[in-house]
Scaffold this motif. Structure first.
Motif, short mmCIF file in Angstrom:
data_model
loop_
_atom_site.label_atom_id
_atom_site.label_comp_id
_atom_site.label_asym_id
_atom_site.label_seq_id
_atom_site.Cartn_x
_atom_site.Cartn_y
_atom_site.Cartn_z
N GLU A 28 0.78 -1.32 -0.09
CA GLU A 28 0.03 0.16 -0.11
C GLU A 28 0.89 1.33 0.03
OE1 GLU A 28 -2.89 0.23 2.91
OE2 GLU A 28 -3.81 -2.01 2.25
N ASN A 29 2.38 1.06 -0.11
CA ASN A 29 3.01 2.33 -0.12
C ASN A 29 3.73 2.33 -1.75
OD1 ASN A 29 3.31 1.16 2.86
ND2 ASN A 29 3.59 3.10 2.73
N VAL A 30 4.20 3.41 -1.88
CA VAL A 30 4.91 3.73 -3.18
C VAL A 30 6.35 4.16 -3.01
CG1 VAL A 30 2.82 3.71 -4.59
CG2 VAL A 30 4.04 5.70 -3.56
N VAL A 31 6.97 4.02 -4.08
CA VAL A 31 8.58 4.43 -4.07
C VAL A 31 8.37 5.99 -4.31
CG1 VAL A 31 10.67 4.71 -5.61
CG2 VAL A 31 9.60 2.27 -5.07
N ALA A 32 9.11 6.58 -3.59
CA ALA A 32 9.20 8.12 -3.45
C ALA A 32 10.57 8.55 -4.26
CB ALA A 32 9.32 8.54 -2.02
N CYS A 33 10.44 9.87 -4.69
CA CYS A 33 11.61 10.47 -5.21
C CYS A 33 11.90 11.94 -4.88
CB CYS A 33 11.18 10.58 -6.91
SG CYS A 33 12.70 11.34 -7.70
N ALA A 34 13.00 12.10 -4.19
CA ALA A 34 13.31 13.42 -3.37
C ALA A 34 14.04 14.38 -4.84
CB ALA A 34 14.19 13.25 -2.49
N LYS A 35 13.61 15.56 -5.02
CA LYS A 35 13.83 16.24 -6.31
C LYS A 35 13.93 17.73 -5.73
CE LYS A 35 9.75 15.95 -8.83
NZ LYS A 35 9.33 15.37 -10.24
N HIS A 36 14.90 18.58 -6.43
CA HIS A 36 15.76 18.10 -7.77
C HIS A 36 17.01 18.37 -7.02
CE1 HIS A 36 12.25 19.07 -9.92
NE2 HIS A 36 12.34 18.01 -10.79
N PHE A 37 18.04 17.42 -7.10
CA PHE A 37 19.30 17.79 -6.34
C PHE A 37 20.12 18.22 -7.35
CE2 PHE A 37 23.35 16.03 -5.14
CZ PHE A 37 23.26 15.97 -3.92
N VAL A 38 20.99 19.35 -7.02
CA VAL A 38 20.69 20.11 -5.84
C VAL A 38 20.74 21.46 -6.19
CG1 VAL A 38 23.05 19.91 -5.18
CG2 VAL A 38 21.59 20.23 -3.37
N GLY A 39 20.09 22.75 -5.33
CA GLY A 39 20.45 23.82 -5.55
C GLY A 39 19.60 24.66 -6.48
N ASP A 40 18.49 23.92 -7.10
CA ASP A 40 17.55 24.44 -8.04
C ASP A 40 16.61 25.57 -7.47
OD1 ASP A 40 15.80 22.66 -6.72
OD2 ASP A 40 14.44 22.40 -8.26
N GLY A 41 16.78 25.90 -6.16
CA GLY A 41 15.82 26.85 -5.67
C GLY A 41 16.80 28.18 -5.39
N GLY A 42 18.05 27.97 -5.68
CA GLY A 42 18.90 28.85 -5.42
C GLY A 42 19.48 29.69 -6.73
N THR A 43 18.85 29.36 -7.81
CA THR A 43 19.55 29.73 -9.03
C THR A 43 19.44 31.42 -9.35
OG1 THR A 43 17.54 29.83 -10.21
CG2 THR A 43 18.83 27.82 -10.50
N ARG A 44 20.52 31.94 -10.08
CA ARG A 44 20.71 33.27 -9.95
C ARG A 44 19.35 33.95 -10.56
NH1 ARG A 44 25.58 34.81 -13.53
NH2 ARG A 44 26.75 34.19 -11.49
N ASN A 45 18.87 35.08 -9.98
CA ASN A 45 17.56 35.65 -10.35
C ASN A 45 15.98 34.60 -10.12
OD1 ASN A 45 18.95 38.30 -10.67
ND2 ASN A 45 19.59 37.60 -12.66
N GLY A 46 16.37 33.40 -9.69
CA GLY A 46 15.22 32.44 -9.45
C GLY A 46 14.89 31.87 -10.86
N VAL A 47 15.83 32.00 -11.89
CA VAL A 47 15.70 31.48 -13.21
C VAL A 47 15.59 29.98 -13.46
CG1 VAL A 47 16.58 31.18 -15.76
CG2 VAL A 47 16.67 33.51 -14.19
N ASN A 48 14.58 29.41 -13.92
CA ASN A 48 14.32 28.01 -14.17
C ASN A 48 15.33 27.60 -14.80
OD1 ASN A 48 12.77 25.62 -13.74
ND2 ASN A 48 12.24 25.75 -15.91
N GLU A 49 16.07 26.34 -14.41
CA GLU A 49 17.08 25.69 -15.12
C GLU A 49 18.25 26.63 -15.24
OE1 GLU A 49 16.09 23.51 -18.95
OE2 GLU A 49 13.94 23.66 -18.27
#
Length: 438
Positions: A28-49
């Motif tokens: 009744e459980n499923v495999v989890a995925c932690a993402k996105h490794f690592v630092g994507d929340g700290g990009t310059r000016n918050g730019v995606n990718e």
């Protein structure tokens, strides 16, 4: 938060579970995925990718910390980020994926690529593909998400292994990690999911839980001109209520992106209740609810008791959400301001983040609620604005006065927010359970 989701999906590991090894409690459980490794929340000016420019110590202290808990709780998979660190794409960083994540942090599950991430390792996207495969697999990617060019990927990978450019030990490492997760998840004993669980999807218990989550997450930003004259809760037996705005009766806008489609879309994308429908369900039998997406005439003449204006953002994902002004979409601020000029008004914001709020609108509105993305259960919003339950949500982030202030740091001497992190007015609700003694 991420760790809580991991244990919610996979289950709580038993006492003595070896940190780093994958764990799944049962069928009744499923495999989890932690993402996105690592630092994507700290990009310059918050730019995606974009590119996160920092020292390793800062990357470890700020961005890597949540992964330590996930690894300790037996997370099965970790996804690499599209973004870069100091100019190096994460998908090609052997230092971060192998030396740090696998070796230093002891992660024993497998690293999966993001969708078509290998195509993004070259410019233009998709060029020099064999080199991209070599770079990613050598860096430590164990499973590759290739939705389209899988035949080319398989051919290039086979050539790279046969030519010795990718050592067989690297393939063995990936295979061992993937098999380890499959054994932990019981896939060899039970390769197919348990169809008897299908009845739980959108069951009443889950809908009620989602509704509760909505009402507890709402943040009351303004309630009347001052604390002595609250505007909320609203009177459900009022004579005539005006409801305004595209977001008031649009399930797709309530849900946002990553829902029925990748980017999300307008309309009845699933079963659920819009805010307008929920209002009509709870008001008194003699109360008239009038909905106008965009009022076309002076509304003073209709003798409304009050107005509920629901505005916000259109659905978006990833780079589609990049914005330099963070304005409310569809002229929502102007619409709300116009209505508030004529009728006592509650403004409800539907958004995935703080948006620019004009000081004049903040002054004119009798009440302002950040409802975020309430999803399918619009009734959760109505539970609170009519007083069945009280407001209790707090801002998880700073609400800026002007986008020029971004990024904002609460510890900065120049910190001057519209609403500080942790802010949220509270009210009492008629159906809230009394506080229990500890």
């Amino acid at each position: 938060m991420m760790t809580s989701m991991v244990t919610g999906f996979q289950g709580q590991p038993p006492q003595g579970h070896l940190s780093g090894y994958p764990f799944v409690a049962g069928r009744e459980n499923v495999v989890a995925c932690a993402k996105h490794f690592v630092g994507d929340g700290g990009t310059r000016n918050g730019v995606n990718e974009g590119d996160t420019v920092s020292s390793y110590d800062e990357l470890e202290r700020t961005h890597m910390a949540p992964y330590l808990d996930c690894i300790a709780q037996g997370v099965c998979t970790i996804m690499a980020s599209y973004s870069s660190w100091n100019g190096t794409k994460l998908h090609s960083s052997r230092f971060l994926l192998t030396e740090i994540l696998k070796e230093k942090l002891g992660f024993k599950g497998f690293i999966i690529s993001d969708s078509e991430a290998l195509d993004r390792l070259s410019s233009p996207h998709g060029s020099n593909y064999q080199q991209s495969v070599l770079s990613a697999i050598t860096a430590g990617i164990d499973m590759v998400m290739v939705p389209l060019r899988y035949q080319l990927f398989l051919a290039d990978l086979l050539h790279l292994v046969e030519s010795g450019k990718i050592p067989i030990t690297r393939i063995d490492d990936a295979v061992v990690r993937i098999l380890r997760v499959k054994f932990a998840a019981g896939l060899f004993e039970h390769p197919l999911s348990d169809s008897s669980l299908l009845g739980r999807v959108r069951c009443e218990q889950h809908k009620q839980l989602a509704r509760e989550a909505v009402r507890k997450s709402l943040v009351l930003l303004k309630n009347g001109p001052d604390s002595t004259k609250p505007f909320l809760p609203l009177d459900r037996n009022a004579k005539r209520i005006l409801v305004v705005g595209k977001h008031a009766d649009d399930l797709g806008y309530q849900c946002g992106g990553w829902t029925a489609t990748w980017e999300g879309k307008s309309g009845r994308i699933t079963t659920g209740t819009t805010i307008l429908e929920a209002i009509r369900e709870v008001v008194g039998a003699k109360t008239e609810v009038i909905y106008e997406e965009n009022p076309s005439e002076s509304i003073n003449r209709r003798d409304y008791s009050f107005a509920i204006v629901v505005v916000g953002e259109a659905p978006y994902v990833e780079s589609g959400g990049d914005s330099l002004d963070l304005k409310i979409h569809f002229n929502g601020a102007e619409l709300a301001s116009s209505v508030a000029d004529q009728v006592p008004t509650l403004v409800i914001l539907i958004s995935g983040r703080p948006l620019a709020i004009d000081p004049q609108l903040l002054n004119k509105a009798h009440a302002l609620v950040a409802a975020w993305l309430p999803g399918s259960e619009g009734t959760g919003v109505v539970d609170v604005i009519f007083g069945d339950h009280g407001f209790q949500g707090r801002l998880p982030m700073t609400w800026f006065k002007d986008v020029a202030q971004l990024p904002m740091q609460a510890e900065s001497n120049s910190y001057d927010p519209l609403f500080p992190v942790g802010y949220g007015l509270t009210t009492s609700g008629s159906n809230d359970a009394p506080a229990r003694a500890l």
